[in-house]
Design a protein around this motif. Structure first.
Motif, PDB file in Angstrom:
ATOM      1  N   LEU A   1       0.866  -1.248  -0.008  1.00  0.00           N
ATOM      2  CA  LEU A   1       0.107   0.085  -0.254  1.00  0.00           C
ATOM      3  C   LEU A   1       0.946   1.061  -0.061  1.00  0.00           C
ATOM      4  CD1 LEU A   1      -2.745   1.473   0.283  1.00  0.00           C
ATOM      5  CD2 LEU A   1      -2.559   1.204   2.851  1.00  0.00           C
ATOM      6  N   MET A   2       1.838   1.421   0.851  1.00  0.00           N
ATOM      7  CA  MET A   2       2.637   2.474   0.955  1.00  0.00           C
ATOM      8  C   MET A   2       3.546   2.893  -0.282  1.00  0.00           C
ATOM      9  SD  MET A   2       4.097   2.513   5.095  1.00  0.00           S
ATOM     10  CE  MET A   2       4.414   0.754   4.882  1.00  0.00           C
ATOM     11  N   ARG A   3       3.812   1.725  -0.805  1.00  0.00           N
ATOM     12  CA  ARG A   3       4.730   1.682  -2.515  1.00  0.00           C
ATOM     13  C   ARG A   3       3.699   2.280  -3.405  1.00  0.00           C
ATOM     14  NH1 ARG A   3       7.790  -2.739  -0.423  1.00  0.00           N
ATOM     15  NH2 ARG A   3       6.406  -3.940  -1.551  1.00  0.00           N
ATOM     16  N   ARG A   4       2.466   1.932  -3.168  1.00  0.00           N
ATOM     17  CA  ARG A   4       1.475   2.465  -4.341  1.00  0.00           C
ATOM     18  C   ARG A   4       1.194   3.746  -4.162  1.00  0.00           C
ATOM     19  NH1 ARG A   4      -3.060  -2.339  -5.445  1.00  0.00           N
ATOM     20  NH2 ARG A   4      -3.291  -0.615  -7.110  1.00  0.00           N
ATOM     21  N   LEU A   5       0.948   3.835  -3.005  1.00  0.00           N
ATOM     22  CA  LEU A   5       0.469   5.510  -2.558  1.00  0.00           C
ATOM     23  C   LEU A   5       1.697   6.442  -3.092  1.00  0.00           C
ATOM     24  CD1 LEU A   5      -0.892   5.025   0.741  1.00  0.00           C
ATOM     25  CD2 LEU A   5      -1.842   5.903  -1.175  1.00  0.00           C
ATOM     26  N   ARG A   6       3.028   6.036  -2.897  1.00  0.00           N
ATOM     27  CA  ARG A   6       4.189   6.847  -3.500  1.00  0.00           C
ATOM     28  C   ARG A   6       4.280   7.040  -5.044  1.00  0.00           C
ATOM     29  NH1 ARG A   6       4.519   9.403   0.579  1.00  0.00           N
ATOM     30  NH2 ARG A   6       5.838   9.135   2.423  1.00  0.00           N
TER      31      ARG A   6
END
Length: 241
Positions: A73-78
């Protein structure tokens, strides 16, 4: 992407992502008490959809969920251009979990169920007033006001943050190096560790250009080792008084 703020400029938005209703409710209540406008999501896809609409200032996510993984999730948000800060909660705070959280850019990884006192201490540095744009007529707050618990958390997370940078560098993943080094630089700057912040930001800047300097990585490890040693000596001196 243009941001549409429905709240007043002083109220920032947090997104809590967890498939546990009890955990979401607990964290949401603590955030409300801190002055945040809070939205909730059950899994990764739900969170990505809401984040695109809300553009939150903070994302608090569980690491392992039935409907997705916090690191993903964090990678996709970035990748979507999110500028949110990340905070991770996990039922099992293993070395691997902390390294994954650090590599994805999380500022901290807290154990579930979240200890309210520890959560409040961590959030003190992420309060709406601290994240609001700086004003020229307001002097920055001294680093020591963040609190001893935040410094303790920074030191305990330091090996995992360094490990995340080193593992990414060994894998030749410059983008992951940039994210992990940026996270360390942000945390170091917030706590007044200017040298570590400067070196971490330099590594992140180089990594975004596709270059990872072995010399700078070695210098960062040595600098962090000195900080850890000095902190241990200070703690020993304090207990022997």
């Amino acid at each position: 992407m243009e941001r549409h703020d429905h709240a007043s400029p002083s109220v920032l938005t947090a997104l809590v992502v967890d498939d546990s209703f009890a955990s979401r409710t607990r964290i949401t209540m603590l955030l409300h008490l801190g002055g945040w406008r809070v939205h909730q999501a059950v899994g990764t896809e739900d969170a990505l959809r809401l984040a695109a609409l809300l553009q939150p200032d903070l994302v608090v996510t569980d690491m392992v969920m039935r409907q997705g993984h916090g690191a993903t999730l964090m990678r996709r948000l970035r990748e979507q251009g999110s500028a949110a800060r990340f905070l991770v909660v996990a039922a099992r705070r293993t070395h691997q979990t902390r390294a994954l959280a650090a590599a994805a850019g999380a500022l901290a990884c807290l154990a579930k169920p979240v200890d309210p006192r520890l959560f409040v201490d961590v959030m003190r540095g992420l309060a709406p007033s601290a994240l609001a744009p700086a004003r020229a007529d307001v002097a920055p707050q001294p680093a020591q006001e963040i609190g001893p618990q935040a410094e303790e958390m920074f030191l305990s997370a330091l090996p995992h943050r360094l490990s995340a940078i080193a593992i990414s560098a060994q894998a030749g993943d410059a983008a992951a190096v940039a994210v992990a080094a940026d996270a360390l630089g942000t945390a170091s700057d917030r706590l007044g560790h200017a040298e570590i912040a400067f070196l971490s930001n330099s590594i992140a800047r180089d990594a975004r250009r596709g270059t990872v300097s072995h010399g700078r990585l070695v210098a960062l490890v040595e600098l962090c080792a000195r900080l850890d040693t000095n902190s241990a000596l200070a703690a020993q001196a304090a207990t022997s008084r």
